[in-house]
Design an enzyme around this catalytic site. Structure first.
Site, PDB file in Angstrom:
ATOM      1  N   LYS A  13       9.228  17.896 -35.033  1.00 30.95           N
ATOM      2  CA  LYS A  13       9.430  16.542 -35.511  1.00 30.95           C
ATOM      3  C   LYS A  13       8.278  15.543 -35.265  1.00 30.95           C
ATOM      4  O   LYS A  13       7.696  14.887 -36.025  1.00 30.95           O
ATOM      5  CB  LYS A  13      10.943  15.873 -34.921  1.00 30.95           C
ATOM      6  N   ARG A  88      20.860  10.080 -32.453  1.00 26.90           N
ATOM      7  CA  ARG A  88      21.234  11.283 -31.944  1.00 26.90           C
ATOM      8  C   ARG A  88      22.780  11.599 -31.743  1.00 26.90           C
ATOM      9  O   ARG A  88      23.266  12.583 -31.692  1.00 26.90           O
ATOM     10  CB  ARG A  88      20.863  11.351 -30.463  1.00 26.90           C
ATOM     11  N   ARG A 127       3.948  24.032 -25.854  1.00 28.23           N
ATOM     12  CA  ARG A 127       3.850  22.540 -25.618  1.00 28.23           C
ATOM     13  C   ARG A 127       3.314  22.119 -24.269  1.00 28.23           C
ATOM     14  O   ARG A 127       2.269  21.623 -23.913  1.00 28.23           O
ATOM     15  CB  ARG A 127       4.769  21.596 -26.020  1.00 28.23           C
ATOM     16  N   ARG A 139       5.861  16.780 -19.500  1.00 27.36           N
ATOM     17  CA  ARG A 139       7.176  16.014 -19.599  1.00 27.36           C
ATOM     18  C   ARG A 139       8.106  16.521 -18.440  1.00 27.36           C
ATOM     19  O   ARG A 139       8.488  17.667 -18.315  1.00 27.36           O
ATOM     20  CB  ARG A 139       7.887  15.892 -20.944  1.00 27.36           C
ATOM     21  N   ARG A 150      19.331  19.885 -23.270  1.00 21.73           N
ATOM     22  CA  ARG A 150      18.668  19.205 -24.210  1.00 21.73           C
ATOM     23  C   ARG A 150      19.480  20.010 -25.723  1.00 21.73           C
ATOM     24  O   ARG A 150      19.880  19.298 -26.625  1.00 21.73           O
ATOM     25  CB  ARG A 150      17.229  19.024 -24.356  1.00 21.73           C
TER      26      ARG A 150
HETATM   27  P1  AMP Z   1      12.967  13.406 -26.814  1.00 16.96           P
HETATM   28  O1  AMP Z   1      11.556  12.902 -26.679  1.00 16.96           O
HETATM   29  O2  AMP Z   1      13.462  12.867 -28.227  1.00 16.96           O
HETATM   30  O3  AMP Z   1      13.124  14.884 -26.810  1.00 16.96           O
HETATM   31  O4  AMP Z   1      13.623  12.486 -25.923  1.00 16.96           O
HETATM   32  C1  AMP Z   1      13.817  12.939 -24.408  1.00 16.96           C
HETATM   33  C2  AMP Z   1      15.106  12.368 -23.846  1.00 16.96           C
HETATM   34  O5  AMP Z   1      15.230  10.865 -23.869  1.00 16.96           O
HETATM   35  C3  AMP Z   1      16.366  12.999 -24.335  1.00 16.96           C
HETATM   36  O6  AMP Z   1      16.511  14.178 -23.706  1.00 16.96           O
HETATM   37  C4  AMP Z   1      17.375  11.828 -23.914  1.00 16.96           C
HETATM   38  O7  AMP Z   1      17.726  11.756 -22.443  1.00 16.96           O
HETATM   39  C5  AMP Z   1      16.503  10.632 -24.042  1.00 16.96           C
HETATM   40  N1  AMP Z   1      16.855  10.148 -25.284  1.00 16.96           N
HETATM   41  C6  AMP Z   1      15.903   9.992 -26.476  1.00 16.96           C
HETATM   42  N2  AMP Z   1      16.212   9.528 -27.641  1.00 16.96           N
HETATM   43  C7  AMP Z   1      17.612   9.352 -27.279  1.00 16.96           C
HETATM   44  C8  AMP Z   1      18.780   8.648 -28.386  1.00 16.96           C
HETATM   45  N3  AMP Z   1      18.726   8.443 -29.533  1.00 16.96           N
HETATM   46  N4  AMP Z   1      19.922   8.836 -27.616  1.00 16.96           N
HETATM   47  C9  AMP Z   1      20.173   9.258 -26.396  1.00 16.96           C
HETATM   48  N5  AMP Z   1      19.328   9.709 -25.500  1.00 16.96           N
HETATM   49  C10 AMP Z   1      18.039   9.733 -26.136  1.00 16.96           C
END
Ligand code: AMP
Length: 196
Positions: A13, A88, A127, A139, A150
Site C-alpha cells: 500500500k 482499520r 523492508r 520500525r 498485526r
Molecule cells: P501501519 O504503519 O499502518 O502498519 O500502522 C502501524 C501501527 O499503527 C498499527 O499496527 C497500529 O498499532 C497503529 N495504527 C495505524 N493505523 C491505525 C488505525 N487506523 N487504527 C488503529 N491503529 C492503527
C-alpha cells in the site's frame, strides 16, 4: 480524488500510495505515519499509542478517528487524499463515512490489495533489511512477533472492511502479489473508471 488503500501489512500500500501522491498531487494520509510522528514527538496521543503500536495491536478508534478528522481539514487535503492504514475497523469506516457526509464529500474508490499471507513475512524482512542498508531506523513493529500480531489484527478486524465496502459497492480489488508496475496499472485503470 479520495481513496482508501486496504490490505495487510506488507501488501504494498505504501509503495503505491507514494506513486499516487506524485501522480495526482494529493497527500497520502497514513495513520501509522501520523501515529509514529506523535510517538516521536512525545505528544499525549503518542504517549498513549506507543506501547500498543510496538506490540502490533490496534490503537483505539477514538484516537485514530480524531487524528484523521483533523488531518483532512488541512489545506493540502482539500483536493483529495489517499488513506493508507485507515480505516482499520468497521467502526472507523462508519466514522469516516459520517465525517465525509458532514463535509459533503464522497470516496472515489476503496482498493483492496489481495495477497498471499505467507509471502508477507519475507516482504517485511526485506523492508527492514533495506532500511538498515540505507542507514534508516527499522520500525519497532517490523519483526516476526509483532508482524504475527498485526496480521491477526488484520484478520480479526480489518478483513471485515472488505465485506463492508463490498456491500457499499465501493470495493475494487487488485492482485497485490503482482509486480509493482502491474499493480500500478490495475490501480490506474480503476481510478480512470471511478472518475469518468
Ligand atoms: P501501519 O504503519 O499502518 O502498519 O500502522 C502501524 C501501527 O499503527 C498499527 O499496527 C497500529 O498499532 C497503529 N495504527 C495505524 N493505523 C491505525 C488505525 N487506523 N487504527 C488503529 N491503529 C492503527
Amino acid at each position: 480524488m479520495r481513496l482508501i488503500l486496504l490490505g495487510p501489512p506488507g501488501a504494498g500500500k505504501g509503495t503505491q500510495a507514494s506513486r499516487l501522491v506524485a501522480k495526482h498531487g494529493i497527500p497520502q494520509l497514513s495513520t501509522g505515519d501520523m501515529l509514529r510522528a506523535a510517538v516521536g514527538s512525545g505528544t499525549p496521543v503518542g504517549l498513549k499509542a506507543k506501547a500498543v503500536m510496538d506490540s502490533g495491536a490496534l490503537v483505539s478508534d477514538d484516537i485514530v478517528v480524531g487524528i484523521v478528522s483533523e488531518r483532512i481539514e488541512e489545506d493540502d487535503a482539500r483536493r483529495g487524499f489517499i488513506l493508507d492504514g485507515f480505516p482499520r475497523t468497521v467502526a472507523q469506516a462508519e466514522a469516516l463515512g459520517a465525517m465525509l457526509r458532514r463535509k459533503g464529500l464522497k470516496l472515489d474508490a476503496v482498493i483492496e490489495f489481495a495477497v498471499d499471507e505467507s509471502a508477507l513475512l519475507s516482504r517485511i524482512e526485506k523492508r527492514a533489511a533495506e532500511t538498515v542498508a540505507t542507514g534508516g531506523t527499522v520500525r519497532a513493529d517490523d519483526n516476526p512477533e509483532a508482524l504475527k500480531k498485526r496480521l491477526a489484527a488484520y484478520r480479526e478486524q480489518t478483513a471485515h472492511l472488505v465485506d463492508y465496502y463490498r456491500r457499499t459497492g465501493e470495493l475494487r480489488t487488485v492482485d497485490g502479489m503482482a509486480s509493482i508496475n502491474t499493480v500500478a496499472s490495475s490501480i490506474d485503470a480503476i481510478l480512470a473508471e471511478a472518475v469518468s
